[in-house]
Design a protein around this motif. Structure first.
Motif, PDB file in Angstrom:
ATOM      1  N   ASP A   1       0.817  -1.218   0.000  1.00 37.90           N
ATOM      2  CA  ASP A   1       0.000   0.000   0.000  1.00 37.90           C
ATOM      3  C   ASP A   1       0.850   1.269   0.000  1.00 37.90           C
ATOM      4  O   ASP A   1       0.456   2.291  -0.552  1.00 37.90           O
ATOM      5  N   ILE A   2       2.035   1.184   0.631  1.00 39.40           N
ATOM      6  CA  ILE A   2       2.927   2.350   0.647  1.00 39.40           C
ATOM      7  C   ILE A   2       3.470   2.609  -0.756  1.00 39.40           C
ATOM      8  O   ILE A   2       3.514   3.735  -1.241  1.00 39.40           O
ATOM      9  N   ILE A   3       3.890   1.529  -1.429  1.00 40.55           N
ATOM     10  CA  ILE A   3       4.564   1.678  -2.723  1.00 40.55           C
ATOM     11  C   ILE A   3       3.571   2.038  -3.831  1.00 40.55           C
ATOM     12  O   ILE A   3       3.902   2.768  -4.765  1.00 40.55           O
ATOM     13  N   ASP A   4       2.341   1.534  -3.701  1.00 39.24           N
ATOM     14  CA  ASP A   4       1.295   1.846  -4.680  1.00 39.24           C
ATOM     15  C   ASP A   4       0.767   3.244  -4.382  1.00 39.24           C
ATOM     16  O   ASP A   4      -0.334   3.435  -3.892  1.00 39.24           O
ATOM     17  N   THR A   5       1.585   4.243  -4.704  1.00 40.91           N
ATOM     18  CA  THR A   5       1.284   5.607  -4.254  1.00 40.91           C
ATOM     19  C   THR A   5       0.009   6.189  -4.866  1.00 40.91           C
ATOM     20  O   THR A   5      -0.624   7.048  -4.274  1.00 40.91           O
ATOM     21  N   ASP A   6      -0.376   5.731  -6.056  1.00 37.51           N
ATOM     22  CA  ASP A   6      -1.609   6.271  -6.637  1.00 37.51           C
ATOM     23  C   ASP A   6      -2.834   5.401  -6.308  1.00 37.51           C
ATOM     24  O   ASP A   6      -3.924   5.620  -6.840  1.00 37.51           O
ATOM     25  N   ASN A   7      -2.630   4.426  -5.424  1.00 34.66           N
ATOM     26  CA  ASN A   7      -3.729   3.554  -4.977  1.00 34.66           C
ATOM     27  C   ASN A   7      -4.500   2.892  -6.122  1.00 34.66           C
ATOM     28  O   ASN A   7      -5.710   2.709  -6.046  1.00 34.66           O
ATOM     29  N   SER A   8      -3.764   2.498  -7.162  1.00 34.26           N
ATOM     30  CA  SER A   8      -4.436   1.877  -8.313  1.00 34.26           C
ATOM     31  C   SER A   8      -4.658   0.387  -8.092  1.00 34.26           C
ATOM     32  O   SER A   8      -5.308  -0.272  -8.899  1.00 34.26           O
ATOM     33  N   GLY A   9      -4.051  -0.160  -7.025  1.00 36.93           N
ATOM     34  CA  GLY A   9      -4.173  -1.593  -6.776  1.00 36.93           C
ATOM     35  C   GLY A   9      -3.077  -2.405  -7.456  1.00 36.93           C
ATOM     36  O   GLY A   9      -3.023  -3.626  -7.312  1.00 36.93           O
ATOM     37  N   GLU A  10      -2.186  -1.710  -8.185  1.00 34.65           N
ATOM     38  CA  GLU A  10      -1.037  -2.361  -8.812  1.00 34.65           C
ATOM     39  C   GLU A  10       0.164  -1.429  -8.706  1.00 34.65           C
ATOM     40  O   GLU A  10       0.010  -0.208  -8.650  1.00 34.65           O
ATOM     41  N   ILE A  11       1.347  -2.046  -8.681  1.00 28.80           N
ATOM     42  CA  ILE A  11       2.563  -1.235  -8.618  1.00 28.80           C
ATOM     43  C   ILE A  11       3.149  -1.143 -10.021  1.00 28.80           C
ATOM     44  O   ILE A  11       3.426  -2.164 -10.656  1.00 28.80           O
ATOM     45  N   SER A  12       3.326   0.098 -10.469  1.00 28.20           N
ATOM     46  CA  SER A  12       3.890   0.308 -11.805  1.00 28.20           C
ATOM     47  C   SER A  12       5.413   0.284 -11.711  1.00 28.20           C
ATOM     48  O   SER A  12       5.995   0.391 -10.630  1.00 28.20           O
ATOM     49  N   ARG A  13       6.043   0.192 -12.864  1.00 26.61           N
ATOM     50  CA  ARG A  13       7.513   0.209 -12.938  1.00 26.61           C
ATOM     51  C   ARG A  13       8.061   1.485 -12.283  1.00 26.61           C
ATOM     52  O   ARG A  13       9.030   1.456 -11.538  1.00 26.61           O
ATOM     53  N   GLU A  14       7.402   2.584 -12.588  1.00 27.31           N
ATOM     54  CA  GLU A  14       7.805   3.884 -12.048  1.00 27.31           C
ATOM     55  C   GLU A  14       7.670   3.918 -10.521  1.00 27.31           C
ATOM     56  O   GLU A  14       8.552   4.402  -9.800  1.00 27.31           O
ATOM     57  N   GLU A  15       6.579   3.397 -10.011  1.00 34.43           N
ATOM     58  CA  GLU A  15       6.373   3.362  -8.555  1.00 34.43           C
ATOM     59  C   GLU A  15       7.445   2.507  -7.879  1.00 34.43           C
ATOM     60  O   GLU A  15       7.952   2.855  -6.814  1.00 34.43           O
ATOM     61  N   TYR A  16       7.803   1.402  -8.501  1.00 32.14           N
ATOM     62  CA  TYR A  16       8.810   0.534  -7.880  1.00 32.14           C
ATOM     63  C   TYR A  16      10.195   1.181  -7.916  1.00 32.14           C
ATOM     64  O   TYR A  16      10.978   1.069  -6.982  1.00 32.14           O
ATOM     65  N   ARG A  17      10.472   1.888  -9.005  1.00 30.88           N
ATOM     66  CA  ARG A  17      11.757   2.578  -9.140  1.00 30.88           C
ATOM     67  C   ARG A  17      11.901   3.642  -8.046  1.00 30.88           C
ATOM     68  O   ARG A  17      12.929   3.775  -7.407  1.00 30.88           O
ATOM     69  N   LYS A  18      10.830   4.378  -7.812  1.00 26.35           N
ATOM     70  CA  LYS A  18      10.858   5.417  -6.774  1.00 26.35           C
ATOM     71  C   LYS A  18      11.020   4.809  -5.389  1.00 26.35           C
ATOM     72  O   LYS A  18      11.677   5.358  -4.513  1.00 26.35           O
TER      73      LYS A  18
END
Ligand SMILES: [Ca+2]
Ligand SMILES: [Ca+2]
Ligand SMILES: [Ca+2]
Length: 189
Positions: free
Chosen positions: A112-129
């Motif tokens: 939930d922390i990494i999924d910053t836009d709360n889309s229910g999935e972690i994008s490549r960009e979110e994981y990189r950050k």
């Protein structure tokens, strides 16, 4: 599985050492509560949702106390060496099923922390950050390798199930008993 079984695997030990290097922010060869608090603060800032701040701080304190320090009481003077971390982690992951349950819950919070836009999935960009939080800088190549190892169906995003599977596999499975080798923190070294 016993702690000895985990310790007999050089791959598993290298996984833990990789995590150690990531978390030893000042590179002095010890993990401290201050470093875990600093990571927590950076994640809170990345998350941008003040209502989650307390949960993140609690998570990192519990992580340091229960896993890193092996359940001993911790304070500002606690210093954990790489050798101690390996021994403590081996013990921590051997107390199944309670440890697995706790690990699962922690990874739910991490997701939930990494999924910053709360889309229910972690994008490549979110994981990189997310990974940049640890290294203090962007490491796109490392982040891509980590991302791709967790995105097991290769569709370009990490689901909650893929995330939990990847992280649990890294800590809780003996490399000889699993053909999937997740690298949630990047290549092991
Ligand atoms: Ca340190
Ligand atoms: Ca997302
Ligand atoms: Ca996927």
């Amino acid at each position: 599985m016993t702690p000895e079984k985990f310790l007999s695997s050089s791959v598993w030990v290298t996984r833990i050492k990789t995590y150690f290097k990531l978390m030893d922010l000042n590179g002095d060869g010890f993990l401290t509560l201050a470093e875990f608090e600093a990571i927590a603060d950076r994640l809170i800032e990345l998350q941008g949702d003040p209502s989650k701040a307390e949960a993140v701080r609690t998570l990192f304190h519990a992580l340091f106390e229960n896993v890193i320090a092996g359940g001993a009481s911790v304070d500002a003077n606690t210093r954990i060496s790489e050798e101690e971390l390996v021994a403590n982690a081996a013990k921590a992951v051997s107390i199944v099923p309670s440890a697995e349950e706790v690990g699962r819950q922690k990874n739910e919070v991490f997701f939930d922390i990494i999924d910053t836009d709360n889309s229910g999935e972690i994008s490549r960009e979110e994981y990189r950050k997310y990974l940049a939080i640890y290294s203090g800088g962007d490491q796109p190549e490392r982040a891509d390798k980590a991302f791709e190892s967790i995105d097991t169906d290769g569709n370009g995003s990490i689901t909650r199930a893929e995330f939990i599977e990847g992280h649990m596999g890294y800590w809780f499975t003996h490399p000889s008993e699993h053909n999937h080798s997740p690298l949630p923190y990047g290549p092991i070294e």
